[in-house]
Design an enzyme around this catalytic site. Structure first.
Site, PDB file in Angstrom:
ATOM      1  N   HIS A  59      36.869  32.762  39.032  1.00  0.00           N
ATOM      2  CA  HIS A  59      37.457  32.565  40.358  1.00  0.00           C
ATOM      3  C   HIS A  59      36.541  33.092  41.465  1.00  0.00           C
ATOM      4  O   HIS A  59      35.647  33.913  41.228  1.00  0.00           O
ATOM      5  CB  HIS A  59      38.831  33.236  40.445  1.00  0.00           C
ATOM      6  CG  HIS A  59      38.781  34.728  40.331  1.00  0.00           C
ATOM      7  ND1 HIS A  59      38.356  35.555  41.353  1.00  0.00           N
ATOM      8  CD2 HIS A  59      39.108  35.553  39.297  1.00  0.00           C
ATOM      9  CE1 HIS A  59      38.423  36.811  40.965  1.00  0.00           C
ATOM     10  NE2 HIS A  59      38.870  36.849  39.715  1.00  0.00           N
ATOM     11  N   GLU A 133      43.322  37.641  33.260  1.00  0.00           N
ATOM     12  CA  GLU A 133      42.283  38.660  33.167  1.00  0.00           C
ATOM     13  C   GLU A 133      42.690  39.740  32.153  1.00  0.00           C
ATOM     14  O   GLU A 133      43.863  39.846  31.751  1.00  0.00           O
ATOM     15  CB  GLU A 133      42.028  39.258  34.552  1.00  0.00           C
ATOM     16  CG  GLU A 133      40.903  40.283  34.629  1.00  0.00           C
ATOM     17  CD  GLU A 133      39.548  39.769  34.161  1.00  0.00           C
ATOM     18  OE1 GLU A 133      39.468  39.387  32.977  1.00  0.00           O
ATOM     19  OE2 GLU A 133      38.585  39.776  34.954  1.00  0.00           O
TER      20      GLU A 133
END
Length: 486
Positions: A59, A133
């Site tokens: 990202h 994550e």
């Protein structure tokens, strides 16, 4: 079920790294979108010939990235304006790829990045929570300074020995590696041949590492910058065994790969010499010069490196490498008249015979062009004796390069060394940096004129960090498109 191994499993060959994982069972995730278990069996010969390309993207910059806050799997941060711009640039890098499917973490910062890159494509987007994550439990939400103050030894272990780091009764990196293997089950089971995966720093590291068969000790060895793009290729085998895996490129960033990230004390930049007319010509001589495209590639590389103050240039005795090194040296010396520096730069230049790895099989009757260009399956063209000779020579070259860095570590802590050689020589050095064995050479691909970067944030006595591999964007109109099959 598709399983991925730990690097040190004795039951597998490293270049067949999607075999059974013996140390820990992996559960099958039952989801309606994993459809291809039956359809792939119906495709017959296509299964043995079609390469699946998986493009991984981290990202863009998030608000917590900007603040230096530990995010983990929390979902409170969003993309900054810079992060959205990074995602847009990465989208432009990938605009010519139709992609069959997009897998993305559902966390806001990743989801938004995926939406920007995906644009107007009508193919499906799959939100997979396993792509979130790394779970960092009590660390999440803390500024790094707060983490150090509050957790002391635990935070130190997270920084220095993450593979064995534990918190709140968990081993986050070990859990992440297991989750990454599970993610590959869904990605590789999907019938799409061009797959986009948008996720996060740590999980993308784990995806690259588990695909290659590397264990948790490689956490932080394969850099993933904001909106960095990595490409993995999975080529089916005729015997219906586990596919051959190749890391086509690592961490292609929206900006220059030469800067950013953790401050590094020393750096090795691997430059593949420019293209030659006949890549098979090294079978008889190392005097094959670059063609016109190779000359342009070397000039573009020299201009790109002008932003750095190069300390030394080491090259193979092959003519193409000597020519490339000469162009880089001359452009560095012209820094003053080019308006980049106030004075000329004089980089120490030397030839290193051990970098001429092509000399190992000049008398081989194998497909020299495939070997020279590191095309898929190139290592299978070599016999055991040739692979061993290649590996031994590259080990000597790597040790010599580290010795040179160490000699100037105290007097020149910001040293930047440029190493010019063939794609095969530089692949071997990357494998040496990662402390792999000779069987792993086939896991990497490099193009003529490409740049790969190795950082030494803790000095050359510690393992290097691979910042990027096979970067060619600096070549402009002659760059190799990220999404082009090799």
């Amino acid at each position: 079920m598709i399983s991925l191994p730990h690097r040190h499993s004795n039951a597998i060959l490293p270049n067949r790294c999607l075999l059974h994982q013996t140390s820990r069972p992996i559960s099958i995730r039952h989801r309606v979108w994993i459809r291809s278990s039956s359809s792939n069996h119906d495709q017959g010969s296509e299964k043995t010939t079609t390469t699946k390309r998986v493009v991984l993207v981290r990202h863009g910059q998030s608000t917590w990235n900007e603040e230096g806050r530990i995010q983990g799997s929390s979902d409170f941060s969003v993309l900054t304006t810079k992060g959205e711009n990074q995602a847009d640039i990465s989208g432009q890098m990938l605009i010519d790829d139709s992609f069959d499917v997009c897998f993305t973490s559902p966390l806001k910062r990743s989801k938004r990045t995926a939406e920007i890159i995906w644009g107007s494509r009508e193919s499906e987007m799959i939100f997979d929570y396993d792509l979130r994550e790394i779970d960092l439990y009590s660390f999440q939400g803390l500024l790094k300074k707060q983490g150090k103050e509050k957790f002391g030894e635990a935070f130190k272990q997270w920084q220095q020995d993450p593979a064995n780091f534990s918190i709140d009764g968990h081993y986050p990196v070990r859990e992440l590696w297991s989750r990454a293997r599970s993610c590959w089950n869904g990605v590789l089971a999907h019938e799409g041949k061009s797959v986009l995966v948008v996720a996060h720093n740590a999980v993308n590291q784990a995806l690259v590492a588990t695909a290659l068969g590397l264990g948790t000790e490689y956490f932080r060895s394969l850099l993933q910058s904001n909106c960095g793009v990595s490409v993995l290729e999975f080529t089916p085998r005729a015997d219906d065994g586990s596919p051959h895996v190749c890391l086509n490129r690592l961490n292609q960033t929206p900006n220059s790969p030469l800067a950013g990230g953790r401050k590094t004390s020393m750096q090795i930049i691997l430059v593949c010499h420019g293209q030659r007319d006949n890549e098979a010509a090294f079978a008889s001589t190392n005097d094959q010069p670059m063609n016109m495209l190779g000359v342009i590639q070397s000039q573009k590389t020299a201009e790109f490196l002008l932003d750095l103050r190069v300390s030394s240039i080491v090259c193979s005795p092959e003519k193409a490498s000597i020519e490339t090194a000469g162009v880089i040296s001359r452009v560095q010396e012209a820094a003053g008249c080019l308006g980049v520096d106030s004075v000329p730069r004089y980089a120490k230049t030397k030839q290193m015979n051990e970098l001429d790895v092509e000399d190992v099989f000049r008398n081989s009757n194998k497909d020299q062009a495939v070997i020279a260009s590191s095309q898929s399956g190139w290592i299978s063209q070599l016999d055991e004796e040739e692979v061993s000779a290649l590996w031994n020579r590259s080990r000597k070259a790597w040790e010599s390069l580290l010795d040179e860095l160490s000699d100037e570590e105290e007097s020149n802590p910001g040293k930047i060394m440029v190493v010019v050689g063939s794609p095969m020589a530089n692949i071997s050095l990357i494998a040496q940096c990662l402390n792999l064995s000779k069987e792993w050479l086939g896991l990497f691909h490099l193009d003529a004129g490409s740049i790969s970067v190795i950082d030494f944030p803790d000095g050359p006595s510690r393992r290097g960090v691979i910042r990027c591999t096979n970067y060619t964007a600096h070549l402009g109109r002659w760059s190799v498109p990220i999404t082009r099959p090799s």
